[in-house]
Design an enzyme around this catalytic site. Structure first.
Site, short mmCIF file in Angstrom:
data_model
loop_
_atom_site.label_atom_id
_atom_site.label_comp_id
_atom_site.label_asym_id
_atom_site.label_seq_id
_atom_site.Cartn_x
_atom_site.Cartn_y
_atom_site.Cartn_z
N ASP A 13 -20.06 19.80 -117.64
CA ASP A 13 -19.39 20.28 -118.86
C ASP A 13 -18.21 19.36 -119.15
OD1 ASP A 13 -18.79 22.07 -121.05
OD2 ASP A 13 -17.12 22.84 -119.88
N SER A 14 -17.72 19.44 -120.38
CA SER A 14 -16.54 18.65 -120.75
C SER A 14 -15.32 19.10 -119.95
CB SER A 14 -16.26 18.82 -122.25
OG SER A 14 -16.03 20.19 -122.53
N CYS A 76 -22.93 22.60 -121.50
CA CYS A 76 -22.00 22.35 -122.59
C CYS A 76 -22.84 22.30 -123.86
CB CYS A 76 -21.31 21.02 -122.34
SG CYS A 76 -20.23 20.49 -123.68
N GLU A 161 -8.70 25.70 -122.22
CA GLU A 161 -8.33 24.57 -121.35
C GLU A 161 -6.85 24.61 -120.97
OE1 GLU A 161 -10.14 21.60 -120.07
OE2 GLU A 161 -11.85 22.90 -120.42
N CYS A 195 -20.57 28.30 -127.01
CA CYS A 195 -19.69 27.36 -126.31
C CYS A 195 -19.38 27.99 -124.97
CB CYS A 195 -18.40 27.13 -127.10
SG CYS A 195 -17.19 26.15 -126.17
N HIS A 197 -17.03 27.73 -122.99
CA HIS A 197 -15.65 28.16 -122.74
C HIS A 197 -15.41 29.59 -123.24
CE1 HIS A 197 -14.91 23.88 -122.14
NE2 HIS A 197 -13.65 24.11 -121.86
N1 DGL Z 1 -17.78 23.96 -123.38
C1 DGL Z 1 -18.33 23.08 -124.32
C2 DGL Z 1 -19.39 23.72 -125.17
O1 DGL Z 1 -20.10 24.55 -124.67
C3 DGL Z 1 -17.46 22.22 -125.15
C4 DGL Z 1 -16.05 22.39 -125.24
C5 DGL Z 1 -15.36 21.17 -125.75
O2 DGL Z 1 -15.14 20.28 -124.94
O3 DGL Z 1 -15.02 21.13 -126.94
O4 DGL Z 1 -19.54 23.38 -126.32
#
Ligand code: DGL
Length: 277
Positions: A13-14, A76, A161, A195, A197
């Site tokens: 993931d990012s 991600c 984050e 997403c 997150h």
């Molecule tokens: N968690 C990631 C997603 O599912 C991306 C979050 C990001 O880095 O913008 O899209």
């Protein structure tokens, strides 16, 4: 059955978001070894261009391959939307066609058709994912009768984050986007958190969503889909190692990653710092 394989499963993931997917995958498939890679130093990806997300994701995939992973999950949505297809079609055949890279959009789209009654669904995701229209295209293929409205929530990943997901400031941004989505299409009865997150904001999201609207985090569906994939690909399953361990890698300082990852997972995390690119 214990396998004699030597490959951990790579989870990318990012940043921290993929930990929500790792958590669900480990609950379903605790026997395997995992390597989690968070590109925290370059997160968020959501506002980055297609070219950048592809470049960074490919670097991460290659790194996980170099650590012995034969199977990598892009945990991600932004990377799944912007990089998965190119990696699968153009890069994997050149690198090693026996390795696999899987995304998390398809498993989510597969289940949504059985959940919505009104046939109107919302996708809350990063700007990159919403703009890519990947969810719209995938849903149109599998469930052509469903109307899809995307809502980009550019502040949500930075809130997570930066550990602000429990703050009053988070309430403002969550309320704003939930309202906007449901005003855009009041017939929506199902909302995908597109997403990884966003499950961290679930408590706040539920505060602003009327009863009758169902919120769908992806983790359990991704885990079930991986389990199904491995049951259909016994050659890959046999190559996976089964020590039940997790190694955590981050492009950020481990001293900054560890406390946050520990909060996300509810267990102590000791990451190794790496450099990509
Ligand atoms: N968690 C990631 C997603 O599912 C991306 C979050 C990001 O880095 O913008 O899209």
């Amino acid at each position: 059955m214990r396998s004699t394989g030597d490959s951990p499963i790579g989870i990318f993931d990012s940043g921290y978001g993929g930990l929500t997917i790792l958590h669900c995958i480990r609950q379903t498939l605790p026997q395997y070894d995992y390597i989690y890679l968070g590109d925290n130093a370059r997160a968020p990806y959501g506002t980055r261009s297609f070219e950048r997300v592809y470049e960074f994701t490919l670097q991460a995939v290659k790194y996980l391959f170099s650590q012995g992973c034969r199977l990598v999950i892009l945990a991600c949505n932004t990377a799944s939307a912007k990089a998965l297809r190119s990696i699968q079609q153009n890069d994997l055949p050149k690198i090693d066609s026996s390795r696999r890279v899987l995304g998390i959009i398809r498993p989510t789209v597969e289940v949504v058709g059985n959940i919505t009654q009104s046939r109107h669904i919302g996708i809350m995701a990063t700007e990159g994912t919403v703009r890519s229209k990947t969810y719209n295209l995938e849903i149109a293929k599998l469930h052509p009768d469903i109307t899809v409205v995307g809502e980009a929530c550019p502040m949500w990943v930075p809130l997570v984050e930066n550990h602000e997901y429990d703050s009053p400031g988070a309430d403002y941004f969550v309320h704003k986007h939930v309202n906007h989505l449901l005003q855009t299409d009041p017939l929506i009865d199902t909302v995908i958190l597109g997403c990884t997150h966003y499950p961290l904001l679930l408590g706040k999201i539920l505060k602003y969503v009327p009863t009758g609207v169902r919120i769908i985090p992806q983790g359990d569906y991704v885990a079930a889909s991986l389990q199904d994939y491995l049951s259909r690909h016994s050659d890959m399953a046999a190559r996976l190692s089964t020590g039940g361990t997790v190694r955590y890698l981050t492009t950020e300082q481990p001293s900054s990653f560890n406390p946050s990852a520990t909060v996300f997972l509810g267990e102590s995390v000791e990451a190794e710092g790496i450099t990509l690119g």
